[in-house]
Design a protein around this motif. Sequence first.
Motif, PDB file in Angstrom:
ATOM      1  N   GLY A 250      -9.255  -1.143   7.975  1.00  0.00           N
ATOM      2  CA  GLY A 250      -8.227  -0.130   7.756  1.00  0.00           C
ATOM      3  C   GLY A 250      -8.760   1.271   7.944  1.00  0.00           C
TER       4      GLY A 250
ATOM      5  N   VAL B 105      -5.442  -3.327   7.431  1.00  0.00           N
ATOM      6  CA  VAL B 105      -5.011  -2.655   6.210  1.00  0.00           C
ATOM      7  C   VAL B 105      -4.234  -1.401   6.574  1.00  0.00           C
ATOM      8  CG1 VAL B 105      -5.745  -1.607   4.038  1.00  0.00           C
ATOM      9  CG2 VAL B 105      -7.030  -3.539   4.992  1.00  0.00           C
TER      10      VAL B 105
ATOM     11  N   GLY C  94      -1.994   1.842   4.909  1.00  0.00           N
ATOM     12  CA  GLY C  94      -1.792   2.543   3.654  1.00  0.00           C
ATOM     13  C   GLY C  94      -0.706   3.589   3.738  1.00  0.00           C
ATOM     14  N   THR C  95      -1.071   4.748   4.249  1.00  0.00           N
ATOM     15  CA  THR C  95      -0.172   5.903   4.213  1.00  0.00           C
ATOM     16  C   THR C  95       1.215   5.610   4.796  1.00  0.00           C
ATOM     17  OG1 THR C  95      -1.989   7.491   4.249  1.00  0.00           O
ATOM     18  CG2 THR C  95       0.146   8.266   5.038  1.00  0.00           C
TER      19      THR C  95
ATOM     20  N   VAL D 133      -1.413  -4.303   2.593  1.00  0.00           N
ATOM     21  CA  VAL D 133      -1.006  -2.948   2.233  1.00  0.00           C
ATOM     22  C   VAL D 133      -1.964  -2.372   1.195  1.00  0.00           C
ATOM     23  CG1 VAL D 133       0.772  -1.522   1.148  1.00  0.00           C
ATOM     24  CG2 VAL D 133       1.419  -3.290   2.786  1.00  0.00           C
ATOM     25  N   ALA D 134      -2.472  -1.181   1.477  1.00  0.00           N
ATOM     26  CA  ALA D 134      -3.350  -0.481   0.541  1.00  0.00           C
ATOM     27  C   ALA D 134      -2.498   0.371  -0.385  1.00  0.00           C
ATOM     28  CB  ALA D 134      -4.341   0.392   1.298  1.00  0.00           C
ATOM     29  N   ALA D 135      -2.510   0.007  -1.651  1.00  0.00           N
ATOM     30  CA  ALA D 135      -1.848   0.821  -2.672  1.00  0.00           C
ATOM     31  C   ALA D 135      -2.945   1.516  -3.466  1.00  0.00           C
ATOM     32  CB  ALA D 135      -0.991  -0.052  -3.579  1.00  0.00           C
ATOM     33  N   ASP D 136      -3.195   2.761  -3.108  1.00  0.00           N
ATOM     34  CA  ASP D 136      -4.250   3.542  -3.758  1.00  0.00           C
ATOM     35  C   ASP D 136      -3.648   4.263  -4.957  1.00  0.00           C
ATOM     36  OD1 ASP D 136      -5.908   2.696  -1.703  1.00  0.00           O
ATOM     37  OD2 ASP D 136      -5.519   4.454  -0.480  1.00  0.00           O
TER      38      ASP D 136
ATOM     39  N   VAL E 136       0.817   6.271  -6.837  1.00  0.00           N
ATOM     40  CA  VAL E 136       0.270   5.845  -5.554  1.00  0.00           C
ATOM     41  C   VAL E 136       0.029   7.089  -4.696  1.00  0.00           C
ATOM     42  CG1 VAL E 136       0.741   4.539  -3.449  1.00  0.00           C
ATOM     43  CG2 VAL E 136       1.372   3.593  -5.675  1.00  0.00           C
TER      44      VAL E 136
ATOM     45  N   THR F  25      -1.703   8.879  -0.984  1.00  0.00           N
ATOM     46  CA  THR F  25      -1.809   8.566   0.438  1.00  0.00           C
ATOM     47  C   THR F  25      -2.699   9.593   1.146  1.00  0.00           C
ATOM     48  OG1 THR F  25       0.201   9.857   0.915  1.00  0.00           O
ATOM     49  CG2 THR F  25       0.494   7.493   0.481  1.00  0.00           C
TER      50      THR F  25
ATOM     51  N   TRP G  18      -6.224   9.677   0.087  1.00  0.00           N
ATOM     52  CA  TRP G  18      -6.214  10.033  -1.336  1.00  0.00           C
ATOM     53  C   TRP G  18      -5.977  11.523  -1.575  1.00  0.00           C
ATOM     54  CZ3 TRP G  18     -11.319   7.057  -2.888  1.00  0.00           C
ATOM     55  CH2 TRP G  18     -11.153   5.695  -2.634  1.00  0.00           C
TER      56      TRP G  18
ATOM     57  N   THR H  15      -6.508  -0.065  -5.108  1.00  0.00           N
ATOM     58  CA  THR H  15      -7.703   0.707  -5.454  1.00  0.00           C
ATOM     59  C   THR H  15      -7.391   1.667  -6.589  1.00  0.00           C
ATOM     60  OG1 THR H  15      -8.565   0.611  -3.192  1.00  0.00           O
ATOM     61  CG2 THR H  15      -9.424   2.356  -4.607  1.00  0.00           C
TER      62      THR H  15
END
Length: 237
Positions: free
Chosen positions: A80, A101, A103-104, A126-129, A135, A137, A140, A166
Amino acid sequence: MIAIPAIDLREGACVQLVGGSYDAERVRVNDPLDALKKWRGLGFKTFHVVDLDAALGKGSNLEVISRLLTYEPGLTFTVGGGVRDTARVEAVLASGASFVVVGTRAIEDTAWLSDVALRFPGKVVVAADVKGREVVTRGWTAGSARDVSDVLSVLEPLPLGGLLVTAVHKEGQMGGVDLPLMQEVVRSSRHRIYASGGVTTLEDLRALAEAGAHGAVIGMALYTGKLDAASVAREFA
C-alpha cells in the motif's frame, strides 16, 4: 494469528518513523531487500510493504517494491501507500502483491472503493488509520471527522480482503497496543482484521490473537530489537 514485519519505504530505503512523522525517523536500512532477507531468514512468510513517499505525494518506490515482490516465490505481500486509482490497484496486484492496501481514497470515496472491491474481490485491504477514534487519511496528516465505528459499518458489506487498523497514536512508540480498539473492531466486523501500532511484546501479540485479530503488523519493536524476532517467528510466523 500471523505476525507480519513491516517494510516501510522512504527514498528507496526501509525506515521506521515514530508516530508516522517524517521528522521522527528512528531506523533506516539502506537496502530494503536486506530487511526482507533478515525477516525471511527467521521464518516470516508474510510482509507488509508501504510506499511512504507515494502516500504523501513525495515520489514513488515502485522499483524497490518490484525487487521485494520478486525475491522469492510463495511469499505473501500486502502492498500500500498512495494507491488512489484503479490503475494503481491493478498494477500493484499485477506486480505480484497478494493484497493491495487502499486508505485515503477508500475512506473518502466509497463508490470507488465498492467498484475496485467488486472488480478484485478478496484482494483489497482497506487501511483504517485511527487517531484516538477518528479515522485519518493522507499519510495520517488529514482528519476525516469520522468515527472508526461509522467507517466500519460502511465497509461491512464489501467483498474485501480485510481491514488494516492502525492505532496511529501508538505507532512507533513501543508503548503497547490499543487493545480495546482492536477488540471493538474485531467484534464489529466480519472482515479479517490486521492490527497495527504499538506492538512491543509477545504479550501484545498474544492479546491480539486472543482478541481475534487475523494478523499483526510489527515495525519499530522488530527493527530496534525490543522484540525478539526469532521468538515472534517461532510462535506467530
